[in-house]
Design a protein around this motif. Structure first.
Motif, PDB file in Angstrom:
ATOM      1  N   ILE A 165      32.631  36.513  35.523  1.00 14.42           N
ATOM      2  CA  ILE A 165      32.994  37.046  36.836  1.00 14.42           C
ATOM      3  C   ILE A 165      32.842  38.567  36.830  1.00 14.42           C
ATOM      4  CG2 ILE A 165      34.849  37.267  38.545  1.00 14.42           C
ATOM      5  CD1 ILE A 165      35.945  34.603  37.522  1.00 14.42           C
ATOM      6  N   LYS A 166      32.018  39.065  37.757  1.00 15.70           N
ATOM      7  CA  LYS A 166      31.713  40.499  37.777  1.00 15.70           C
ATOM      8  C   LYS A 166      32.769  41.296  38.546  1.00 15.70           C
ATOM      9  CE  LYS A 166      27.358  41.560  38.798  1.00 15.70           C
ATOM     10  NZ  LYS A 166      25.997  41.389  39.350  1.00 15.70           N
ATOM     11  N   ILE A 167      33.246  42.358  37.892  1.00 13.54           N
ATOM     12  CA  ILE A 167      34.260  43.220  38.489  1.00 13.54           C
ATOM     13  C   ILE A 167      33.753  44.656  38.446  1.00 13.54           C
ATOM     14  CG2 ILE A 167      36.640  44.092  38.251  1.00 13.54           C
ATOM     15  CD1 ILE A 167      36.549  41.114  38.957  1.00 13.54           C
ATOM     16  N   ALA A 168      33.941  45.387  39.540  1.00 15.90           N
ATOM     17  CA  ALA A 168      33.505  46.785  39.598  1.00 15.90           C
ATOM     18  C   ALA A 168      34.709  47.714  39.587  1.00 15.90           C
ATOM     19  CB  ALA A 168      32.686  47.029  40.863  1.00 15.90           C
ATOM     20  N   VAL A 169      34.564  48.836  38.892  1.00 17.65           N
ATOM     21  CA  VAL A 169      35.605  49.856  38.876  1.00 17.65           C
ATOM     22  C   VAL A 169      34.988  51.139  39.409  1.00 17.65           C
ATOM     23  CG1 VAL A 169      37.263  51.102  37.453  1.00 17.65           C
ATOM     24  CG2 VAL A 169      36.576  48.782  36.805  1.00 17.65           C
ATOM     25  N   VAL A 170      35.660  51.786  40.350  1.00 17.99           N
ATOM     26  CA  VAL A 170      35.166  53.032  40.921  1.00 17.99           C
ATOM     27  C   VAL A 170      35.949  54.183  40.306  1.00 17.99           C
ATOM     28  CG1 VAL A 170      34.741  54.311  43.045  1.00 17.99           C
ATOM     29  CG2 VAL A 170      34.722  51.802  43.077  1.00 17.99           C
ATOM     30  N   GLY A 171      35.313  54.931  39.433  1.00 16.85           N
ATOM     31  CA  GLY A 171      35.970  56.080  38.805  1.00 16.85           C
ATOM     32  C   GLY A 171      36.398  55.764  37.385  1.00 16.85           C
ATOM     33  N   ARG A 252      33.072  40.343  42.383  1.00 20.11           N
ATOM     34  CA  ARG A 252      34.124  39.579  43.056  1.00 20.11           C
ATOM     35  C   ARG A 252      35.372  40.413  43.331  1.00 20.11           C
ATOM     36  NH1 ARG A 252      34.183  34.211  41.575  1.00 20.11           N
ATOM     37  NH2 ARG A 252      36.204  34.166  42.589  1.00 20.11           N
ATOM     38  N   GLY A 253      35.529  41.492  42.592  1.00 19.20           N
ATOM     39  CA  GLY A 253      36.692  42.357  42.798  1.00 19.20           C
ATOM     40  C   GLY A 253      36.301  43.799  42.533  1.00 19.20           C
ATOM     41  N   VAL A 254      36.952  44.728  43.259  1.00 19.92           N
ATOM     42  CA  VAL A 254      36.675  46.153  43.072  1.00 19.92           C
ATOM     43  C   VAL A 254      38.001  46.866  42.879  1.00 19.92           C
ATOM     44  CG1 VAL A 254      35.717  48.236  44.124  1.00 19.92           C
ATOM     45  CG2 VAL A 254      34.639  46.024  44.578  1.00 19.92           C
ATOM     46  N   PHE A 255      38.069  47.704  41.848  1.00 28.89           N
ATOM     47  CA  PHE A 255      39.260  48.519  41.657  1.00 28.89           C
ATOM     48  C   PHE A 255      38.888  49.974  41.937  1.00 28.89           C
ATOM     49  CE2 PHE A 255      42.198  50.903  38.680  1.00 28.89           C
ATOM     50  CZ  PHE A 255      43.339  50.724  39.463  1.00 28.89           C
ATOM     51  N   VAL A 256      39.517  50.547  42.940  1.00 26.86           N
ATOM     52  CA  VAL A 256      39.219  51.920  43.321  1.00 26.86           C
ATOM     53  C   VAL A 256      40.172  52.862  42.594  1.00 26.86           C
ATOM     54  CG1 VAL A 256      39.151  53.572  45.227  1.00 26.86           C
ATOM     55  CG2 VAL A 256      38.332  51.236  45.577  1.00 26.86           C
ATOM     56  N   ALA A 257      39.634  53.683  41.729  1.00 20.66           N
ATOM     57  CA  ALA A 257      40.426  54.641  40.956  1.00 20.66           C
ATOM     58  C   ALA A 257      39.730  55.981  41.032  1.00 20.66           C
ATOM     59  CB  ALA A 257      40.555  54.172  39.508  1.00 20.66           C
ATOM     60  N   SER A 258      39.497  56.425  42.271  1.00 22.94           N
ATOM     61  CA  SER A 258      38.635  57.587  42.477  1.00 22.94           C
ATOM     62  C   SER A 258      39.380  58.913  42.441  1.00 22.94           C
ATOM     63  CB  SER A 258      37.842  57.433  43.772  1.00 22.94           C
ATOM     64  OG  SER A 258      38.696  57.094  44.829  1.00 22.94           O
ATOM     65  N   PRO A 450      41.304  42.274  50.764  1.00 20.52           N
ATOM     66  CA  PRO A 450      41.773  41.526  49.589  1.00 20.52           C
ATOM     67  C   PRO A 450      41.003  41.768  48.299  1.00 20.52           C
ATOM     68  CG  PRO A 450      41.745  40.115  51.519  1.00 20.52           C
ATOM     69  CD  PRO A 450      41.146  41.416  51.946  1.00 20.52           C
ATOM     70  N   MET A 451      39.681  41.907  48.371  1.00 18.25           N
ATOM     71  CA  MET A 451      38.938  42.053  47.108  1.00 18.25           C
ATOM     72  C   MET A 451      39.036  43.469  46.530  1.00 18.25           C
ATOM     73  SD  MET A 451      34.848  42.344  48.002  1.00 18.25           S
ATOM     74  CE  MET A 451      34.378  42.411  46.313  1.00 18.25           C
ATOM     75  N   ILE A 452      39.609  44.382  47.283  1.00 20.87           N
ATOM     76  CA  ILE A 452      39.703  45.767  46.806  1.00 20.87           C
ATOM     77  C   ILE A 452      41.142  46.100  46.396  1.00 20.87           C
ATOM     78  CG2 ILE A 452      39.305  48.190  47.353  1.00 20.87           C
ATOM     79  CD1 ILE A 452      37.233  47.358  49.378  1.00 20.87           C
ATOM     80  N   TRP A 482      44.885  36.890  41.466  1.00 16.27           N
ATOM     81  CA  TRP A 482      44.290  36.681  42.787  1.00 16.27           C
ATOM     82  C   TRP A 482      42.959  35.939  42.665  1.00 16.27           C
ATOM     83  CZ3 TRP A 482      39.720  38.823  44.882  1.00 16.27           C
ATOM     84  CH2 TRP A 482      39.544  38.597  46.252  1.00 16.27           C
ATOM     85  N   ILE A 483      42.152  36.334  41.680  1.00 15.48           N
ATOM     86  CA  ILE A 483      40.859  35.667  41.511  1.00 15.48           C
ATOM     87  C   ILE A 483      41.060  34.202  41.137  1.00 15.48           C
ATOM     88  CG2 ILE A 483      38.830  35.536  39.984  1.00 15.48           C
ATOM     89  CD1 ILE A 483      38.645  38.571  40.202  1.00 15.48           C
ATOM     90  N   LYS A 484      42.008  33.965  40.229  1.00 15.95           N
ATOM     91  CA  LYS A 484      42.261  32.579  39.829  1.00 15.95           C
ATOM     92  C   LYS A 484      42.753  31.749  41.018  1.00 15.95           C
ATOM     93  CE  LYS A 484      42.881  33.115  34.932  1.00 15.95           C
ATOM     94  NZ  LYS A 484      43.759  33.927  34.073  1.00 15.95           N
TER      95      LYS A 484
END
Ligand SMILES: Cc1cc2nc3c(=O)[nH]c(=O)nc-3n(C[C@H](O)[C@H](O)[C@H](O)COP(=O)(O)OP(=O)(O)OC[C@H]3O[C@@H](n4cnc5c(N)ncnc54)[C@H](O)[C@@H]3O)c2cc1C
Ligand code: FES
Lengths: 487, 278
Positions: A165-171, A252-258, A450-452, A482-484
């Motif tokens: 499952i692909k997850i993106a992190v910003v920052g 599938r999910g993005v975590f914003v830590a900018s 929800p995905m962010i 949440w993903i589960k």
């Protein structure tokens, strides 16, 4: 095992009875060995604090009486199991201590150096209630983390079977790094996107080498790499790629830590003169771009009389940097008194030892320049502390008619930062406060989309490394759930 | 790391690069720029995106040798890599059918103007480009500009090509001849200042694309700040285009010269070093 069961284990119980509490509290607090102030105020990158020796650490650990109710843990934003790791140090199990730290903290070597311990764990230490100096929890944390790193026995956390499952992190600041680590552990396919050319956020571009060596941050980044985390630098989410496009690519999910990267100015006359700059600019030039190194192409203006406006860690870092780059007078200009300064006490102490002048109860009202537009003077309004306001803090008020003229050739404005507006501007539907921070559910760090999820300074405004790290960990646990639940 | 696909000299001091950057090529619009860094210890410098090819995944940069960093960049060749490149940055040019638009370009300013002229033409405007330089050799992209502009007026300071005179003379000529709805200017700050003064006299709305000093290019440092209508703005995120009549060009010129002494020393150092190697 819960805390009281752990505390009841025989090794802990034996250790407690080996020495009386009175004997423990009578041991004087350890002094962190430091570089000589005169020497270090001219060396650019050498770390000021040299670290405890194993003997020093074990003796300091003896001072902790292993309280039944360890209030220190209440003071820790991420509830590190403090008595356990301290007692592990006392018996010489340094690697065990490091492991205990890592159960709750993703970056102990960093936090041991930059946390405001005197306001957190150490403020709650039982010693302070007995009018004695607190156990040096921060120094011990640093010791255990450094010992582990230097021993070459860094334990790479176990990584669950990849779930694809692909997850993106910003920052890639502390919030992003700690989130990435936890998600990788749970088997997610994590990619961290960083706008700058370096990974680490404020840990790299803001906090100077003499306080937090880059090498320490790099070790943490390497650990994440070996856990399978991918890093993509020079990529601005919202500009180079949008969150929408990430979604299309299967994230599938993005975590914003900018972070809170937007510098504030005071909007006073002459603030745009040459030689007046934000602490972000000054520190970015010197730290990220290595401007003081003759090899570097990035310039930094040399200042002889440097005034830094503000009283936080950023101000201390800037003024001590200026001193190291050759300022004859390096001055802090702060509108309240020293007592109200938000900087870590250790930084204030170090700054004073290095010959930094503290001009408190002074507020700049305008800057004056020469015919080339270079700043030459500043006008300071003298302040005094007024009645306590609603928050109980005595706020500074102007002393009518009392101003001073100060000769300066460089001014660093360090009066705070605002949240980075890039993401809030580029994502429709994200809820944002009037201060520009992203609104999240405090228990899950989930945003209105929800995905962010979001955490760190983008949610809190300028806060601390440990809070950013705690947010990252909380968000990882919640996103996993949440993903589960939504699979 | 971004690979240089092709390199072409417009003049001794002006180089055109086509650089691999598929994501930027896809997302950029007219008016956007990138930050570029050459070498580990290189400086981050802003460069406007002059063109992009989404199929090839490339963007075009036009670079004038000015200081240390642009000189280092110009020394790179086809097949070399640019160490770091990030973008697209800034706000895209607002494009609509304004009517008649005069594009006033000075020196390498013609390069960033090219995509703007193209977009304006596409939106149905009548585009008149005034391209100016000191001398004939420094006039660049004239042919390309002719593809988009209804008319191209060339001005040289020394009269070696086109009409003798400054960019402002060319602009004024158009203003006196027909109704102009908008003027856009890109070039050296001092030139934009005079274009702005001119169009203010005639009350013609004018946009200037500002080229201030930048460090990060993402709104993090404030090195790029300018005063617009008495308010401080960050060129990298609020710009680079602003209402020229509101811009404090004198302050901008002053801020641009802030690092001149250091830059000169660095250039001398670099020239010495390359001299020693020969
Ligand atoms: C000079 C200085 C000294 C400090 N000293 C201390 C201290 O002693 N103790 C302490 O606890 N705290 C200190 N702080 C505060 C602490 O550093 C921050 O609270 C913490 O770093 C916040 O972490 P973060 O992960 O939220 O954001 P950051 O560390 O700011 O990281 C955010 C990252 O995101 C990147 N980014 C932003 N937008 C995007 C985008 N759209 N796409 C991709 N990437 C993006 C940024 O380039 C940056 O690298 C200090 C801060 C400064 C500036
Ligand atoms: S270049 Fe740093 S804020 Fe614009």
């Amino acid at each position: 095992m819960n805390f009281s069961e752990e505390r009841a284990q025989s090794w802990r119980a034996d250790l407690r009875s080996a020495k009386k509490a009175k004997e423990r509290t009578d041991i004087p607090r350890v002094h962190m060995p430091e570089l000589d102030p005169e020497y270090r105020s001219h060396t650019r990158v050498e770390e000021v604090n040299l670290g405890l020796t194993p003997e020093m650490a074990m003796l300091e650990a003896q001072r902790c009486i292993d309280c039944a109710k360890p209030t220190c843990m209440d003071g820790c934003p991420v509830s590190i199991y403090i008595p356990k790791f301290v007692k592990q140090i006392e018996i010489g199990d340094f690697l065990g201590a490091a492991k205990t730290l890592k159960e709750t903290s993703a970056l102990p070597a960093v936090c041991g150096r930059v946390c405001p311990q005197e306001k957190q764990c150490e403020a709650q230490c039982i010693h302070t209630k007995m009018k004695k100096e607190a156990v040096a929890i921060g120094h011990l944390e640093r010791f255990a983390a450094d010992f582990e790193r230097e021993s070459g026995n860094i334990s790479i956390p176990e990584v669950a079977t990849p779930n694809g499952i692909k997850i993106a992190v910003v920052g890639s600041g502390p919030a992003g790094l700690s989130f990435a680590g936890d998600m990788a552990k749970m088997g997610y396919d994590v990619t961290v996107f960083e706008a700058l050319h370096e990974i680490g956020g404020v840990l790299k571009y803001g906090i100077p080498e003499f306080r937090l060596p880059n090498a320490i941050v790099d070790v943490e980044i390497e650990n994440l790499r070996s856990m399978g985390v991918q890093f993509i630098t020079n990529c601005i989410i919202g500009k180079t790629i949008t969150i929408e496009e990430l979604k299309e690519e299967g994230f599938r999910g993005v975590f914003v830590a900018s972070g809170a990267g937007l510098p504030r100015f005071m909007n006073i006359k002459g603030e745009n003169l040459v030689g007046v700059m934000s602490s972000n600019e000054y520190l970015t030039r010197v730290n990220l771009m290595d401007a003081a190194n003759p090899e570097s192409d990035t310039p930094v203006l040399p200042g002889k009389n440097v005034a830094v406006i503000g009283g936080g860690n950023t101000a201390m870092d800037s003024v001590r940097t200026a001193r190291r780059l050759g300022a004859e007078r390096a001055m802090i200009v702060y509108r309240r008194s020293e007592e109200e300064m938000p900087a870590r006490i250790e930084e204030v102490k170090h700054a004073k030892e290095e010959g930094i002048e503290f001009m408190t109860l002074r507020n700049p009202v305008k800057y004056i320049g020469n015919e080339y537009g270079r700043v030459t003077h500043m006008v300071l309004q003298v302040m005094e502390l007024g009645e306590p306001d609603a928050s109980g803090r005595r706020s500074p008020v102007e002393v009518p008619g009392k101003t001073e003229l100060l000769e300066v050739d460089e001014v660093v404005v360090s009066v705070g930062v605002s949240p980075n507006p890039l993401i809030p501007q580029s994502v429709a539907g994200l809820e944002v406060t009037k201060w520009g921070t992203v609104v999240v559910n405090n228990d899950t760090m989930q945003t209105a989309i929800p995905m962010i999820f979001a955490g760190g300074d983008i949610v809190r405004g300028g806060a601390t490394v440990i809070l950013a790290m705690g947010d990252g960990r909380k968000a990882a646990a919640a996103m996993d759930e949440w993903i589960k639940a939504n699979n | 790391m971004n690979k240089i696909i092709s390199k072409e000299y417009f003049s001794d001091n002006v180089v055109k690069f086509e650089v691999e950057a598929p994501l930027i090529a896809k997302s950029r619009k007219a008016g956007h720029f990138v930050m570029v860094k050459v070498g580990e210890k290189g400086e981050r410098i802003p460069l406007t995106i002059a063109d992009a090819n989404v199929q090839k995944g490339t963007i075009t940069l036009v670079v004038q040798k000015m200081g240390v960093s642009s000189t280092k960049l110009c020394a790179l060749n086809e097949g070399d890599f640019i160490t770091d490149m990030v973008g697209p940055l800034g706000k895209a040019t607002h494009i609509e059918n304004f009517g008649t638009v005069v594009c006033a370009c000075g020196g390498v300013g013609t390069a960033p103007m090219l995509p703007i002229a193209a977009a304006l033409k596409n939106a149905g405007n009548k585009v008149i480009s005034v391209i100016a330089a000191r001398t004939k050799d420094l006039i660049i992209l004239e042919e390309q500009m002719r593809q988009y502009a209804d008319e191209v007026i060339v001005m040289t300071d020394d009269g070696s090509y086109g009409t003798k005179g400054l960019v402002t003379n060319g602009v004024e000529l158009v203003i006196n001849r027909e109704k102009v709805d908008l003027c856009i200017t890109i070039g050296p700050a001092i030139m934009m200042k005079f274009v702005s003064l001119l169009t203010k006299k005639y009350e013609i709305p004018t946009l200037a694309s500002l080229n201030t000093i930048m460090v990060d290019g993402t709104g993090m440092c404030g090195a790029c700040r300018v005063s617009v209508g008495g308010k401080t703005k960050f060129v990298c995120v609020d710009g680079p285009e602003f209402d020229a009549h509101q811009v404090d060009f004198d302050e901008m010129l002053m801020r641009l010269s802030g690092y001149k002494d250091i830059e000169r020393q660095e250039m001398e150092k670099m020239e010495c070093a390359s001299g020693a190697r020969k």
